[in-house]
Design an enzyme around this catalytic site. Structure first.
Site, mmCIF file in Angstrom:
data_model
loop_
_atom_site.group_PDB
_atom_site.id
_atom_site.type_symbol
_atom_site.label_atom_id
_atom_site.label_comp_id
_atom_site.label_asym_id
_atom_site.label_seq_id
_atom_site.Cartn_x
_atom_site.Cartn_y
_atom_site.Cartn_z
ATOM 1 N N TYR A 1 -25.192 62.120 31.132
ATOM 2 C CA TYR A 1 -25.787 62.159 30.215
ATOM 3 C C TYR A 1 -25.934 63.885 29.683
ATOM 4 C CZ TYR A 1 -25.062 57.267 29.635
ATOM 5 O OH TYR A 1 -25.255 55.951 28.810
ATOM 6 N N THR B 1 -20.320 61.799 29.147
ATOM 7 C CA THR B 1 -20.168 60.957 27.471
ATOM 8 C C THR B 1 -20.881 60.933 26.967
ATOM 9 O OG1 THR B 1 -21.079 59.359 29.516
ATOM 10 C CG2 THR B 1 -21.418 58.843 27.406
ATOM 11 N N SER C 1 -24.345 56.525 37.378
ATOM 12 C CA SER C 1 -24.779 56.671 36.305
ATOM 13 C C SER C 1 -25.492 57.579 36.246
ATOM 14 C CB SER C 1 -24.892 56.031 35.671
ATOM 15 O OG SER C 1 -25.797 55.656 34.414
ATOM 16 N N HIS D 1 -18.845 51.442 24.696
ATOM 17 C CA HIS D 1 -19.815 51.540 25.765
ATOM 18 C C HIS D 1 -20.275 49.673 26.000
ATOM 19 C CE1 HIS D 1 -23.024 54.330 26.972
ATOM 20 N NE2 HIS D 1 -24.256 53.915 27.134
ATOM 21 N N LYS E 1 -15.820 60.630 28.072
ATOM 22 C CA LYS E 1 -16.402 58.948 28.501
ATOM 23 C C LYS E 1 -17.019 58.611 26.597
ATOM 24 C CE LYS E 1 -18.042 55.074 30.884
ATOM 25 N NZ LYS E 1 -18.934 54.540 29.985
#
Length: 422
Positions: free
Chosen positions: A160, A186, A136, A300, A276
């Site tokens: 992100y 994402t 992540s 999520h 995603k």
């Protein structure tokens, strides 16, 4: 009348089989865990409330999370008969490569907070098992260090898009340079969801020593010892670490991201490109038309918009619409290998586990992640054999019925609780 006799001492001795006591307490407790829920209970006992609740909890009333778990339980399997399943093949192809099992490890933030081995445990366990690991943006181990512990395995990076675009661009370049083969763009986090357990616990990064946390730490000294005697807990990709989860996300994420940003990042990325956080059929079709390699049906983990669509419920329709054009991955609510098998049968190409992985991590570090993978793998193989299918490719909608508590229009479907979406 039953004829009775005195017990024969030699026969009694034959019945007395004592298992050798396992001196290693970690191995003892992990060996006793037969399900992901068993690992969750161990994790709850061993982890401070704030860290455990961050993993275990979701947004607002936690309705999306509960519905996602329930949707897998509301499944009826339809086994075939008289098929040779002396050997089953669980391998699958996804995003240009192979995976020994039809699941990988999902991206999770703040992972070293749950247990100090964090992403190192996850990546090394995934590599050993031959499944992909996803790092992540909010991970607590660097892109490069994950590559070091999983040099030959498949590493994916979840991105992100930040307010400061250069930060995101730099992460994309680093992941590409380190040899990550897939980027997860994402799209479901313009702002942080309202994670009320975190607010009530005063959860912050790094954890704060307050009378409440100190009291909660007393029966869990091992966790605090690990935390206080290892490397400082901080984000590996971000410089700002102080504050609540919501404050950190809201300060970093950009609610203005759009399809132009997707196009810009996609141009930069040399490998496979997945999106995603897709939650509608229309968006899935639009992304398929744009030619992305994969979409990830995900709410999520119920941590963003509460009452969002349940990915497993959405899956059959998405698979019918775009299943031939783009690979479909699903996450959220997976607690059993049977959940993974059901997902594959209804059209998913692959699945991701988040909480299940973290429960194992909290229960026993790297060995706990190994145990998570082993439990799910055993359940997948057993379910496939009982369905009498010998490979992942044989699974199809005829093997599964989704039992519906509610119809799609929100009315109680009491007259027809069985809805076959095959």
């Amino acid at each position: 009348m039953v004829k009775r006799q005195l017990p024969n001492p030699s026969e009694i001795l034959e019945l007395m089989k004592f298992k050798k006591f396992e001196l290693n307490s970690r191995k003892r407790r992990l060996d006793a865990a037969l399900t992901i829920e068993d690992l969750r209970q161990i994790a709850k006992r061993r982890t401070p409330a704030a860290a455990f609740d961050y993993t275990d909890g979701a947004a607002e009333g936690e309705i999306s999370m509960e519905r996602s778990v329930q949707s897998f339980q509301d499944v009826e399997f339809h086994p075939s008969i008289l098929n040779d399943v002396s050997h089953v093949d669980t391998t699958t192809q996804i995003l240009g490569g192979s995976s020994a099992m039809p699941f990988g490890i999902a991206p999770t933030g703040f992972t070293r907070l749950m247990q100090t081995e964090g992403e190192i445990a996850g990546a090394s366990a995934a590599g050993a098992a031959g499944i992909p690991f996803t790092l992540s943006t909010l991970g607590t181990t660097s892109i490069e260090d994950v590559k070091k512990v999983n040099p030959e395995g498949r590493n994916w990076f979840q991105l992100y898009v930040m307010r400061e675009r250069e930060i995101s661009y730099g992460l994309v370049e680093r992941a590409a340079a380190a040899g990550y083969d897939t980027l997860f763009f994402t799209v479901d986090t313009p702002i942080a969801g309202a994670r009320l357990r975190d607010t009530r616990n005063g959860f912050a990064i790094p954890p704060q020593l307050t009378p409440k946390t100190i009291l909660n730490a007393i029966p869990r000294p091992w966790w605090w010892w690990d935390f206080l005697t290892t490397q400082k807990l901080e984000f590996a990709s971000l410089s700002e670490t102080g504050g609540t989860v919501g404050e950190l996300l809201n300060s970093a994420m950009d609610p203005s991201i759009d399809f132009d940003d997707l196009a810009e990042i996609r141009k930069m990325w040399p490998g496979k490109f997945a999106v995603k956080g897709v939650q509608t059929v229309a968006d899935a079709k639009k992304l398929a038309d744009l030619g992305v390699d994969s979409i990830v049906l995900s709410n999520h983990g119920g941590r963003q918009l509460d009452r969002a669509p349940v990915p497993f419920e959405l899956l059959p329709e998405v698979a019918r619409e775009i299943g031939k054009d783009v690979e479909i991955i699903i996450d959220t609510g997976i607690r059993n290998g049977a959940d993974i098998v059901a997902s594959l049968a209804l059209g998913a190409d692959f699945t991701l586990i988040g909480r299940a992985y973290l429960f194992g991590l909290m229960a026993g570090g790297r060995a706990g992640v190994d145990r998570t993978i082993a439990i799910l793998s055993e359940q997948i193989e057993r379910t496939m054999k009982l369905l009498q299918v010998s490979s992942v490719a044989e699974l199809n909608p005829s093997h599964v019925t989704q039992l519906r508590r509610f119809s799609r229009d929100g009315q109680l479907d009491g007259a027809n609780p069985r809805t076959d979406l095959s």
